[in-house]
Design a protein around this motif. Structure first.
Motif, PDB file in Angstrom:
ATOM      1  N   VAL A   1      37.990  37.609  33.893  1.00 37.49           N
ATOM      2  CA  VAL A   1      38.263  39.008  34.194  1.00 37.49           C
ATOM      3  C   VAL A   1      37.224  39.458  35.206  1.00 37.49           C
ATOM      4  O   VAL A   1      36.102  38.958  35.243  1.00 37.49           O
ATOM      5  CB  VAL A   1      38.229  39.925  32.945  1.00 37.49           C
ATOM      6  N   ALA A   2      37.627  40.386  36.047  1.00 39.35           N
ATOM      7  CA  ALA A   2      36.707  40.915  37.050  1.00 39.35           C
ATOM      8  C   ALA A   2      37.004  42.381  37.266  1.00 39.35           C
ATOM      9  O   ALA A   2      38.143  42.825  37.089  1.00 39.35           O
ATOM     10  CB  ALA A   2      36.863  40.149  38.363  1.00 39.35           C
ATOM     11  N   THR A   3      35.981  43.121  37.624  1.00 39.61           N
ATOM     12  CA  THR A   3      36.166  44.503  38.052  1.00 39.61           C
ATOM     13  C   THR A   3      35.646  44.608  39.474  1.00 39.61           C
ATOM     14  O   THR A   3      34.665  43.968  39.837  1.00 39.61           O
ATOM     15  CB  THR A   3      35.412  45.503  37.150  1.00 39.61           C
ATOM     16  N   ALA A   4      36.341  45.381  40.278  1.00 46.53           N
ATOM     17  CA  ALA A   4      35.944  45.623  41.663  1.00 46.53           C
ATOM     18  C   ALA A   4      36.251  47.074  41.987  1.00 46.53           C
ATOM     19  O   ALA A   4      37.262  47.614  41.550  1.00 46.53           O
ATOM     20  CB  ALA A   4      36.705  44.696  42.607  1.00 46.53           C
ATOM     21  N   THR A   5      35.347  47.706  42.753  1.00 48.41           N
ATOM     22  CA  THR A   5      35.511  49.120  43.063  1.00 48.41           C
ATOM     23  C   THR A   5      35.462  49.346  44.567  1.00 48.41           C
ATOM     24  O   THR A   5      34.587  48.837  45.255  1.00 48.41           O
ATOM     25  CB  THR A   5      34.397  49.960  42.390  1.00 48.41           C
ATOM     26  N   ASN A   6      36.428  50.119  45.048  1.00 46.47           N
ATOM     27  CA  ASN A   6      36.403  50.649  46.403  1.00 46.47           C
ATOM     28  C   ASN A   6      36.572  52.157  46.253  1.00 46.47           C
ATOM     29  O   ASN A   6      35.612  52.845  45.944  1.00 46.47           O
ATOM     30  CB  ASN A   6      37.499  50.029  47.271  1.00 46.47           C
ATOM     31  N   LYS A   7      37.787  52.686  46.392  1.00 41.51           N
ATOM     32  CA  LYS A   7      38.031  54.105  46.123  1.00 41.51           C
ATOM     33  C   LYS A   7      37.966  54.350  44.621  1.00 41.51           C
ATOM     34  O   LYS A   7      37.430  55.351  44.169  1.00 41.51           O
ATOM     35  CB  LYS A   7      39.403  54.515  46.649  1.00 41.51           C
ATOM     36  N   GLU A   8      38.584  53.464  43.867  1.00 41.81           N
ATOM     37  CA  GLU A   8      38.526  53.459  42.404  1.00 41.81           C
ATOM     38  C   GLU A   8      38.376  52.014  41.969  1.00 41.81           C
ATOM     39  O   GLU A   8      38.295  51.120  42.793  1.00 41.81           O
ATOM     40  CB  GLU A   8      39.783  54.109  41.809  1.00 41.81           C
ATOM     41  N   THR A   9      38.361  51.777  40.683  1.00 43.89           N
ATOM     42  CA  THR A   9      38.108  50.435  40.157  1.00 43.89           C
ATOM     43  C   THR A   9      39.399  49.770  39.704  1.00 43.89           C
ATOM     44  O   THR A   9      40.261  50.411  39.120  1.00 43.89           O
ATOM     45  CB  THR A   9      37.122  50.512  38.972  1.00 43.89           C
ATOM     46  N   VAL A  10      39.500  48.469  39.986  1.00 45.68           N
ATOM     47  CA  VAL A  10      40.578  47.658  39.443  1.00 45.68           C
ATOM     48  C   VAL A  10      39.990  46.634  38.492  1.00 45.68           C
ATOM     49  O   VAL A  10      38.831  46.248  38.610  1.00 45.68           O
ATOM     50  CB  VAL A  10      41.404  46.923  40.530  1.00 45.68           C
ATOM     51  N   ILE A  11      40.831  46.234  37.551  1.00 41.74           N
ATOM     52  CA  ILE A  11      40.522  45.124  36.654  1.00 41.74           C
ATOM     53  C   ILE A  11      41.473  44.000  37.013  1.00 41.74           C
ATOM     54  O   ILE A  11      42.691  44.207  37.073  1.00 41.74           O
ATOM     55  CB  ILE A  11      40.715  45.532  35.182  1.00 41.74           C
ATOM     56  N   ILE A  12      40.933  42.828  37.257  1.00 43.18           N
ATOM     57  CA  ILE A  12      41.742  41.656  37.549  1.00 43.18           C
ATOM     58  C   ILE A  12      41.584  40.694  36.372  1.00 43.18           C
ATOM     59  O   ILE A  12      40.464  40.321  36.021  1.00 43.18           O
ATOM     60  CB  ILE A  12      41.307  40.961  38.852  1.00 43.18           C
ATOM     61  N   THR A  13      42.695  40.321  35.766  1.00 42.43           N
ATOM     62  CA  THR A  13      42.693  39.389  34.645  1.00 42.43           C
ATOM     63  C   THR A  13      43.482  38.153  35.047  1.00 42.43           C
ATOM     64  O   THR A  13      44.602  38.274  35.548  1.00 42.43           O
ATOM     65  CB  THR A  13      43.377  40.024  33.409  1.00 42.43           C
ATOM     66  N   ILE A  14      42.893  36.978  34.847  1.00 41.27           N
ATOM     67  CA  ILE A  14      43.590  35.723  35.105  1.00 41.27           C
ATOM     68  C   ILE A  14      43.483  34.876  33.842  1.00 41.27           C
ATOM     69  O   ILE A  14      42.388  34.636  33.347  1.00 41.27           O
ATOM     70  CB  ILE A  14      42.987  34.952  36.299  1.00 41.27           C
ATOM     71  N   ILE A  15      44.634  34.437  33.337  1.00 44.80           N
ATOM     72  CA  ILE A  15      44.675  33.547  32.186  1.00 44.80           C
ATOM     73  C   ILE A  15      45.503  32.340  32.593  1.00 44.80           C
ATOM     74  O   ILE A  15      46.636  32.485  33.067  1.00 44.80           O
ATOM     75  CB  ILE A  15      45.288  34.234  30.952  1.00 44.80           C
ATOM     76  N   ALA A  16      44.924  31.158  32.413  1.00 44.68           N
ATOM     77  CA  ALA A  16      45.616  29.922  32.785  1.00 44.68           C
ATOM     78  C   ALA A  16      45.484  28.895  31.667  1.00 44.68           C
ATOM     79  O   ALA A  16      44.399  28.732  31.113  1.00 44.68           O
ATOM     80  CB  ALA A  16      45.023  29.349  34.067  1.00 44.68           C
ATOM     81  N   THR A  17      46.583  28.241  31.355  1.00 48.61           N
ATOM     82  CA  THR A  17      46.489  27.124  30.428  1.00 48.61           C
ATOM     83  C   THR A  17      45.619  26.060  31.089  1.00 48.61           C
ATOM     84  O   THR A  17      45.402  26.097  32.309  1.00 48.61           O
ATOM     85  CB  THR A  17      47.868  26.536  30.111  1.00 48.61           C
ATOM     86  N   GLU A  18      45.146  25.106  30.313  1.00 44.23           N
ATOM     87  CA  GLU A  18      44.342  24.030  30.914  1.00 44.23           C
ATOM     88  C   GLU A  18      45.155  23.289  31.976  1.00 44.23           C
ATOM     89  O   GLU A  18      44.653  22.989  33.048  1.00 44.23           O
ATOM     90  CB  GLU A  18      43.839  23.079  29.834  1.00 44.23           C
ATOM     91  N   LYS A  19      46.427  23.034  31.666  1.00 45.11           N
ATOM     92  CA  LYS A  19      47.311  22.376  32.634  1.00 45.11           C
ATOM     93  C   LYS A  19      47.467  23.248  33.882  1.00 45.11           C
ATOM     94  O   LYS A  19      47.413  22.761  35.004  1.00 45.11           O
ATOM     95  CB  LYS A  19      48.677  22.118  31.990  1.00 45.11           C
ATOM     96  N   GLY A  20      47.658  24.551  33.677  1.00 45.30           N
ATOM     97  CA  GLY A  20      47.814  25.468  34.800  1.00 45.30           C
ATOM     98  C   GLY A  20      46.561  25.568  35.646  1.00 45.30           C
ATOM     99  O   GLY A  20      46.630  25.636  36.874  1.00 45.30           O
ATOM    100  N   ASN A  21      45.406  25.556  35.004  1.00 49.88           N
ATOM    101  CA  ASN A  21      44.151  25.628  35.740  1.00 49.88           C
ATOM    102  C   ASN A  21      43.956  24.388  36.601  1.00 49.88           C
ATOM    103  O   ASN A  21      43.511  24.472  37.738  1.00 49.88           O
ATOM    104  CB  ASN A  21      42.983  25.812  34.777  1.00 49.88           C
ATOM    105  N   THR A  22      44.324  23.235  36.057  1.00 50.43           N
ATOM    106  CA  THR A  22      44.221  21.993  36.823  1.00 50.43           C
ATOM    107  C   THR A  22      45.227  21.982  37.973  1.00 50.43           C
ATOM    108  O   THR A  22      44.881  21.700  39.114  1.00 50.43           O
ATOM    109  CB  THR A  22      44.465  20.778  35.896  1.00 50.43           C
TER     110      THR A  22
END
Length: 162
Positions: free
Chosen positions: A124-145
């Motif tokens: 998960v990550a947060t980044a702010t410019n005008k306002e803040t976004v939350i970025i969530t990434i979930i990957a299975t082990e197979k998907g990550n590979t």
């Protein structure tokens, strides 16, 4: 002849996969590039995308949390909603770095997906410019590979919009 057609077909596929589609969260003033062959839904403050094989899910949404601590807590709540046995590979308060002119705070780890029971890696990550976004990434082990390089390109594409 078949060999020549097959090579042309492979080149066509490669060119499709190497291009990206530009999406922006207008409220926050933050954009991201996603693969054109992923399934993507966009609304005013939410972008959801998943790989064709559903092994990777990405979500970028606005948050109105005022402090960085609350932003990270909101980001981690999504992980707790989806995964059991959550483990952290980074400090739970997050690590901050600069990326394309944005200050990005991220937390990473692994866990077991509640529905599919598959071992998954998450960030998960947060980044702010005008306002803040939350970025969530979930990957299975197979998907990550399988999609690791694509995930890296997606993360590196995070930018400010004017």
């Amino acid at each position: 002849m078949f060999h020549k057609i097959f090579v042309i077909f492979l080149l066509f596929l490669f060119s499709m996969e190497s291009s990206a589609e530009y999406f922006q969260n207008e409220i926050a003033g933050i954009a991201i590039n996603l693969p054109p062959f992923w399934k993507t839904k966009v609304s005013k403050n939410l972008i959801e995308s998943s790989s064709k094989d559903n092994q990777v899910i990405l979500r970028m949404t606005s948050t109105n949390a005022k402090t960085q601590e609350l932003r990270v807590k909101n980001a981690l709540q999504k992980i707790d909603d989806i995964l059991n046995d959550v483990e952290y590979a980074t400090p739970p308060k997050g690590s901050t770095r600069s990326l394309n002119g944005l200050q990005v705070t991220y937390v990473e780890g692994k866990g077991i997906h509640k529905k599919t029971k598959q071992s998954s890696q998450w960030s998960v990550a947060t980044a702010t410019n005008k306002e803040t976004v939350i970025i969530t990434i979930i990957a299975t082990e197979k998907g990550n590979t399988k999609h690791g390089e694509i995930i890296s390109r997606i993360v590196q594409s995070l930018t400010k919009t004017e």
